[in-house]
Design an enzyme around this catalytic site. Structure first.
Site, short mmCIF file in Angstrom:
data_model
loop_
_atom_site.label_atom_id
_atom_site.label_comp_id
_atom_site.label_asym_id
_atom_site.label_seq_id
_atom_site.Cartn_x
_atom_site.Cartn_y
_atom_site.Cartn_z
N HIS A 179 0.83 -1.21 0.00
CA HIS A 179 0.00 0.00 0.00
C HIS A 179 0.87 1.27 0.00
O HIS A 179 0.66 2.17 -0.81
CB HIS A 179 -0.89 -0.06 1.25
CG HIS A 179 -1.74 1.14 1.52
ND1 HIS A 179 -3.12 1.13 1.35
CD2 HIS A 179 -1.44 2.38 1.98
CE1 HIS A 179 -3.61 2.32 1.69
NE2 HIS A 179 -2.61 3.10 2.09
N GLU A 180 1.85 1.30 0.88
CA GLU A 180 2.68 2.51 0.98
C GLU A 180 3.52 2.72 -0.28
O GLU A 180 3.72 3.85 -0.71
CB GLU A 180 3.56 2.46 2.22
CG GLU A 180 2.81 2.35 3.54
CD GLU A 180 1.76 3.42 3.77
OE1 GLU A 180 1.88 4.51 3.17
OE2 GLU A 180 0.81 3.17 4.51
N HIS A 217 1.52 4.53 -2.78
CA HIS A 217 1.57 6.00 -2.63
C HIS A 217 2.88 6.55 -3.20
O HIS A 217 2.90 7.58 -3.87
CB HIS A 217 1.50 6.39 -1.14
CG HIS A 217 0.16 6.22 -0.50
ND1 HIS A 217 -1.01 6.67 -1.06
CD2 HIS A 217 -0.18 5.66 0.70
CE1 HIS A 217 -2.03 6.39 -0.23
NE2 HIS A 217 -1.55 5.78 0.84
ZN LIG Z 1 -2.50 5.13 2.68
#
Ligand SMILES: [Zn+2]
Length: 326
Positions: free
Chosen positions: A242-243, A246
């Protein structure tokens, strides 16, 4: 040798149980509203680490906004910046004769921040880190059920640092800035991952790409969120997935809620708010499509999330060529 077969089994099992849950909820009308039960949980990136020791977020506690959650204005500015960065690169390429990349190998440097030499003090084994890299490679290759992206990840080094003044890693603190400016290595294309105990019940946070490289650039993740860690429900490595999403310019699937351009990706159905746990059948917006609860950029359990979409894959390589390519 290595964790791949286990991870594949785990992923296959995850997909199977999601399908089973869908069938069950279709049969048992009324199972769906799990969504509303969790939409009031305070935000944290990527998810509240409710299985982690002393990290449960109490109902009614002050909302903790995800560091990677943006206002509509911030999204407009980021999208305008992406367009400007693309134009800049296109002009540069015309002169240099370079072409946009279709596939990318990302060099990864992992900084393990420790308070002392104990596991509780952050001393996780190398095997958890190599498993995390495998999880990233499977997720970004589409091997867990989503779209294949352009990215593979190559672990270059593990840097162990014992420094109690950087532990836990406190989001937005001067200690975090000092840690990163002391430790960060490589150019815009190098993924620096910082692992440790984290402040504010957070599982992780990340910087979005910028035209000018900042020493803050990188991903911070709870060390116990790595595969084999102690963060129950969040210990299969998808905080890292997830990170890194980003870091490669993806927003949350619930960015912007039901209206407007949402997460700036056309094939992720709109979602009013973060989904927690695994609320199969959740549908919070009138627009077409159920909420993308199995997407890596939502807030569900690791066992629930297993995919990026083709639109997200396209957004990531576009951003890479605009911001991070050499
Ligand atoms: Zn996030």
């Amino acid at each position: 040798m290595g964790p791949r077969p286990n991870l594949l089994t785990r992923r296959a099992a995850g997909v199977a149980s999601t399908t089973l849950a869908l069938l069950l909820s279709t049969a048992a009308v009324g199972v769906v509203p799990a969504a509303s039960a969790f939409s009031a949980v305070p935000d944290a990136c990527a998810e509240p680490a409710d299985g982690h020791a002393n990290a449960r977020i109490k109902p009614g506690a002050a909302a903790k906004h995800d560091p990677n959650e943006l206002t509509a204005q911030q999204v407009r500015e980021r999208e305008a910046d992406l367009t400007a960065a693309q134009r800049e690169r296109a002009n540069f390429r015309t002169g240099a004769g370079a072409t946009a990349l279709a596939t990318v190998t990302v060099p990864v440097v992992v900084h393990v921040i420790q308070e002392n030499s104990t596991r509780a003090g952050g001393n996780i084994p190398d095997s958890m880190i190599t498993s995390q890299i495998s999880v990233l490679n499977q997720a970004y290759a589409g091997a867990t059920g989503g779209a294949a992206t352009a990215f593979t990840f190559r672990l270059d080094s593990i840097n162990r640092v014992t420094n109690p003044s950087w532990y836990p890693i406190v989001y937005g603190s001067s200690a975090e800035r000092s840690m990163k400016s002391s430790l960060r290595v490589g150019g815009k294309n190098t993924l620096n991952i910082y692992l440790g105990e984290l402040s504010d019940d957070l599982l992780g946070w990340a910087t979005f790409p910028q035209r000018k490289l900042s020493s803050a650039d990188g991903v911070v993740a709870l060390s116990e969120s790595l595969p084999g860690g102690t963060a129950t429900n969040y210990n299969q490595g998808d905080t890292g997935t997830h990170e890194v999403g980003h870091w490669l310019n993806l927003y949350h699937t619930f960015q912007g809620g039901c209206g407007g351009s949402g997460d700036s990706v056309s094939d992720t159905p709109a979602e009013a708010s973060p989904a927690y746990q695994c609320p199969t059948g959740r549908d919070t917006c009138s627009a077409t499509g159920l909420d993308p609860i199995t997407n890596f950029m939502d807030y569900t359990y690791d066992s629930c999330m297993y995919q990026f979409t083709p639109g997200q894959a396209s957004r990531m390589i576009t951003a890479w060529n605009a911001y991070r390519a050499a």
